[in-house]
Design an enzyme around this catalytic site. Structure first.
Site, PDB file in Angstrom:
ATOM      1  N   ILE A  88      25.995  -6.937  11.095  1.00  0.00           N
ATOM      2  CA  ILE A  88      25.883  -8.304  10.590  1.00  0.00           C
ATOM      3  C   ILE A  88      25.656  -8.257   9.082  1.00  0.00           C
ATOM      4  CG2 ILE A  88      24.513 -10.421  10.675  1.00  0.00           C
ATOM      5  CD1 ILE A  88      23.879  -9.776  13.573  1.00  0.00           C
ATOM      6  N   CYS A  89      26.374  -9.107   8.376  1.00  0.00           N
ATOM      7  CA  CYS A  89      26.256  -9.147   6.920  1.00  0.00           C
ATOM      8  C   CYS A  89      25.111 -10.068   6.521  1.00  0.00           C
ATOM      9  CB  CYS A  89      27.561  -9.637   6.305  1.00  0.00           C
ATOM     10  SG  CYS A  89      27.524  -9.723   4.512  1.00  0.00           S
ATOM     11  N   LEU A  90      23.976  -9.474   6.167  1.00  0.00           N
ATOM     12  CA  LEU A  90      22.800 -10.219   5.727  1.00  0.00           C
ATOM     13  C   LEU A  90      22.305  -9.647   4.407  1.00  0.00           C
ATOM     14  CD1 LEU A  90      20.780 -10.289   9.076  1.00  0.00           C
ATOM     15  CD2 LEU A  90      21.868 -12.252   8.030  1.00  0.00           C
ATOM     16  N   LEU A 183      24.037 -15.052   3.289  1.00  0.00           N
ATOM     17  CA  LEU A 183      24.810 -14.556   4.434  1.00  0.00           C
ATOM     18  C   LEU A 183      26.271 -14.628   4.022  1.00  0.00           C
ATOM     19  CD1 LEU A 183      24.821 -13.746   7.487  1.00  0.00           C
ATOM     20  CD2 LEU A 183      25.184 -16.132   7.998  1.00  0.00           C
ATOM     21  N   THR A 184      26.744 -13.659   3.280  1.00  0.00           N
ATOM     22  CA  THR A 184      28.070 -13.704   2.703  1.00  0.00           C
ATOM     23  C   THR A 184      28.755 -12.372   2.824  1.00  0.00           C
ATOM     24  OG1 THR A 184      27.161 -13.181   0.533  1.00  0.00           O
ATOM     25  CG2 THR A 184      27.512 -15.503   1.051  1.00  0.00           C
TER      26      THR A 184
END
Length: 259
Positions: A88-90, A183-184
């Site tokens: 997950i991109c955090l 969150l990108t």
């Protein structure tokens, strides 16, 4: 115990395991018995959202340099917001090491994940955009989801809602974290073809400029002059400026092509 970055990471993870050994209404996490650097976690879907009633399970994988480097977060329970079995991109994950702060903890990561669930994930790696009704359906089904590794059912992991006074505080903190962090999708690196494309564009522009310059020079030379001395001097200055401009443009193009 091992010294160096890994030894420090072991101490930090053991301390956090001690702090998180009891589940709360909102989250719970513990390391696997055979690997301190891989944890399984469970979080509750945020209230007043498409994920209300949902209980979600996942993995956190820590680098040997933790907490100096961020962990990787992966969801295992179908949820309609994040892809399964993918990172997950955090801002608090391995996708963004530049924004990670060593003072952040596993609890911080879990609360941020809860806070991010209702947000728009367009453009973020590992995000999904299921319709609300599908997310609500998955939330209801998640209570009976079982983790084969932990051998636990989601509905049995967390404390019931209203069990402690910290529940509202944790929810508020999760929302605050989501509002502060990103969150990108990480910025894409330029491919090897991009400099060539830029250079080609510059060459094309230079070619057009050269054609216009040749036309201007020809006009300046061939135009009859009422005052020969003045006109000749002006034409010479104009030609010198144009040649200087061409030299600068050629130098720029060569630098981009060779870089």
């Amino acid at each position: 115990m091992a010294s160096g970055p890994r030894g420090f990471g072991v101490k930090r993870l053991l301390r956090e395991a001690q702090e998180l050994q009891k589940p709360t209404e909102l989250y719970f996490a513990q390391p696997l018995e055979e690997n301190l650097f891989e944890w399984h976690f469970t979080i509750r879907g945020p209230p007043d959202s498409d994920f209300t009633g949902g209980i979600y399970h996942g993995r956190i994988i820590f680098p040997a340099e933790y907490p100096m480097k961020p962990p990787t977060v992966i969801l295992l329970t179908p949820n309609g917001r994040f892809e399964l079995h993918k990172r997950i991109c955090l801002s608090i994950s391995g996708f963004h090491p530049e924004s990670w702060q060593p003072s952040w903890s596993i609890r911080t990561a879990l609360l941020a994940l809860v806070g991010f669930m209702p947000t728009d994930g367009t453009g973020a790696v590992g995000s999904l955009s299921y319709p609300p009704e599908e997310r609500q359906k998955l939330a209801q089904e998640s209570a009976n989801w079982r983790c084969d590794t932990c051998n636990c059912v989601m509905k049995d992991v967390l404390l019931p809602l209203g069990s402690s006074e910290t529940e509202d505080k944790d929810v508020a903190e999760a929302r605050e974290l989501a509002s502060q962090l990103n969150l990108t999708e990480p910025a894409k690196k330029a491919t090897s073809s991009e400099p060539a494309a830029v250079a080609a564009s510059n060459v094309e522009n230079l070619s057009h400029l050269n054609q216009r310059t040749s036309t201007s020079v020809h006009s300046a030379v061939s135009q009859p002059a009422d005052h020969p001395n003045t006109t000749s001097l002006a034409s010479f200055v104009r030609i010198a400026l144009i040649i200087s401009l061409l030299v600068v443009l050629i130098a720029i193009v060569l630098r981009r092509v060779l870089s």
